[in-house]
Design an enzyme around this catalytic site. Structure first.
Site, short mmCIF file in Angstrom:
data_model
loop_
_atom_site.label_atom_id
_atom_site.label_comp_id
_atom_site.label_asym_id
_atom_site.label_seq_id
_atom_site.Cartn_x
_atom_site.Cartn_y
_atom_site.Cartn_z
N GLY A 73 -11.77 117.70 105.86
CA GLY A 73 -11.66 116.25 105.75
C GLY A 73 -13.03 115.60 105.78
O GLY A 73 -13.94 116.10 106.45
N GLN B 20 -19.01 108.92 106.83
CA GLN B 20 -19.86 110.08 107.13
C GLN B 20 -20.94 110.30 106.08
O GLN B 20 -21.91 111.00 106.34
CB GLN B 20 -19.01 111.35 107.23
CG GLN B 20 -18.05 111.36 108.40
CD GLN B 20 -17.18 112.60 108.38
OE1 GLN B 20 -16.13 112.62 107.76
NE2 GLN B 20 -17.61 113.66 109.04
N CYS C 113 -15.89 118.45 113.46
CA CYS C 113 -16.26 117.34 112.58
C CYS C 113 -17.55 117.70 111.89
O CYS C 113 -18.48 118.21 112.53
CB CYS C 113 -16.44 116.07 113.40
SG CYS C 113 -16.89 114.63 112.43
N LEU C 114 -17.62 117.42 110.60
CA LEU C 114 -18.85 117.71 109.86
C LEU C 114 -20.02 116.88 110.38
O LEU C 114 -21.18 117.25 110.19
CB LEU C 114 -18.64 117.44 108.36
CG LEU C 114 -17.74 118.47 107.66
CD1 LEU C 114 -17.39 118.00 106.26
CD2 LEU C 114 -18.43 119.83 107.61
N HIS D 97 -7.94 111.60 112.47
CA HIS D 97 -9.38 111.83 112.70
C HIS D 97 -10.22 111.06 111.66
O HIS D 97 -11.21 110.41 112.01
CB HIS D 97 -9.64 113.34 112.62
CG HIS D 97 -11.07 113.75 112.71
ND1 HIS D 97 -11.58 114.50 113.75
CD2 HIS D 97 -12.13 113.55 111.87
CE1 HIS D 97 -12.86 114.73 113.56
NE2 HIS D 97 -13.23 114.16 112.41
N GLU D 98 -9.80 111.12 110.39
CA GLU D 98 -10.58 110.47 109.33
C GLU D 98 -10.46 108.95 109.38
O GLU D 98 -11.44 108.24 109.12
CB GLU D 98 -10.16 111.00 107.94
CG GLU D 98 -10.29 112.50 107.73
CD GLU D 98 -11.64 113.08 108.12
OE1 GLU D 98 -12.65 112.36 108.06
OE2 GLU D 98 -11.69 114.26 108.51
N HIS E 270 -12.89 107.60 111.76
CA HIS E 270 -14.24 107.46 111.18
C HIS E 270 -14.41 106.09 110.52
O HIS E 270 -15.46 105.44 110.66
CB HIS E 270 -14.50 108.53 110.13
CG HIS E 270 -14.96 109.84 110.66
ND1 HIS E 270 -16.10 109.99 111.44
CD2 HIS E 270 -14.46 111.10 110.52
CE1 HIS E 270 -16.27 111.27 111.75
NE2 HIS E 270 -15.28 111.96 111.21
C1 QAP Z 1 -11.61 116.97 110.82
O1 QAP Z 1 -13.36 118.42 110.20
C2 QAP Z 1 -10.68 117.86 111.62
O2 QAP Z 1 -18.65 122.02 113.35
C3 QAP Z 1 -12.31 117.66 109.67
O3 QAP Z 1 -20.23 123.64 111.90
C4 QAP Z 1 -11.08 119.11 112.08
O4 QAP Z 1 -13.73 119.51 108.29
C5 QAP Z 1 -9.43 117.42 111.94
C6 QAP Z 1 -16.95 121.74 110.14
C7 QAP Z 1 -10.21 119.91 112.82
C8 QAP Z 1 -8.56 118.22 112.68
C9 QAP Z 1 -8.93 119.45 113.10
C10 QAP Z 1 -17.27 121.55 111.47
C11 QAP Z 1 -17.76 122.57 109.39
C12 QAP Z 1 -15.83 121.05 109.50
C13 QAP Z 1 -18.35 122.21 112.05
C14 QAP Z 1 -14.01 119.35 109.45
C15 QAP Z 1 -19.16 123.03 111.28
C16 QAP Z 1 -18.86 123.21 109.95
C17 QAP Z 1 -15.09 120.09 110.11
CO CO Z 2 -15.03 114.02 111.33
#
Ligand code: QAP
Ligand code: CO
Length: 177
Positions: A46, A51, A91-92, A133-134, A137
């Site tokens: 996401g 972001q 989270c990215l 979550h999004e 943001h």
């Molecule tokens: C939000 O998050 C989310 O730490 C999206 O080193 C995540 O795409 C909602 C990511 C989990 C619900 C559950 C995170 C990539 C990606 C990192 C992501 C990383 C590389 C996160």
């Molecule tokens: Co995020």
């Protein structure tokens, strides 16, 4: 297509409240493509416009295994929430950190798709968590805001140090050879 730069916590720009989108046109669709490319390459499930420093109410999600179910939400609004669920989130914008967050288990969301057509979606599981979550943001909120100040500050300090080291390395790449 172009990969966009992702802002990292504690960047203040992540605290901006995004504005409604009034027109869904070709220029916006090109930007949406860039957001998908950025999310898939990360890789992530996401990405909210906030972001990538674009402060309009727009987000992209793909929680599928095969990465072949792109979802785009413009002006998303949660109209119904039900139940409670704890899931580990990342989270990215907070790379390398994953923590449990409590959210609604099932939600109904309304939004516009990339053609400006309204749709409604009722869902649970990871997709429901990701949508919440999004949308956070877009309101300037991060998953670390749900953690204790101690945990949040620890994460902030580690990311600040990493960012500083990266900047120093970029300024003088030979220093670490
Ligand atoms: C939000 O998050 C989310 O730490 C999206 O080193 C995540 O795409 C909602 C990511 C989990 C619900 C559950 C995170 C990539 C990606 C990192 C992501 C990383 C590389 C996160
Ligand atoms: Co995020």
């Amino acid at each position: 297509m172009a990969k966009l730069e992702i802002l990292h916590f504690p960047d203040k720009r992540l605290r901006t409240k995004a504005r409604e989108i009034n027109t869904v046109d070709e220029a916006l669709r090109l930007f949406i493509d860039d957001m998908f490319e950025t999310m898939y390459e990360a890789p992530g499930i996401g990405l909210a416009a906030t972001q990538v420093n674009f402060h309009k109410r727009l987000m992209v999600i793909d929680v599928s295994e095969e990465k072949d179910e792109p979802l785009c939400f413009i002006n998303p609004v949660i109209t119904h929430k039900e139940g409670v669920e704890v899931m580990q989130e990342g989270c990215l914008s907070v790379p390398g950190f994953y923590e449990d967050v409590e959210r609604a288990e099932n939600i109904t969301v309304t939004a516009l798709d990339k053609h400006g057509e309204p749709f409604e979606l009722t869902t649970g599981d990871l997709l429901a968590v990701c949508i919440q979550h999004e949308i956070d943001h877009l309101d300037g909120k991060l998953f670390v805001d749900y953690l204790s100040p101690l945990k949040r500050n620890r994460i902030r300090k580690k990311l600040e140090r990493m960012e500083k080291e990266l900047a120093a390395q970029n300024a003088n790449p030979a220093s670490t050879l």
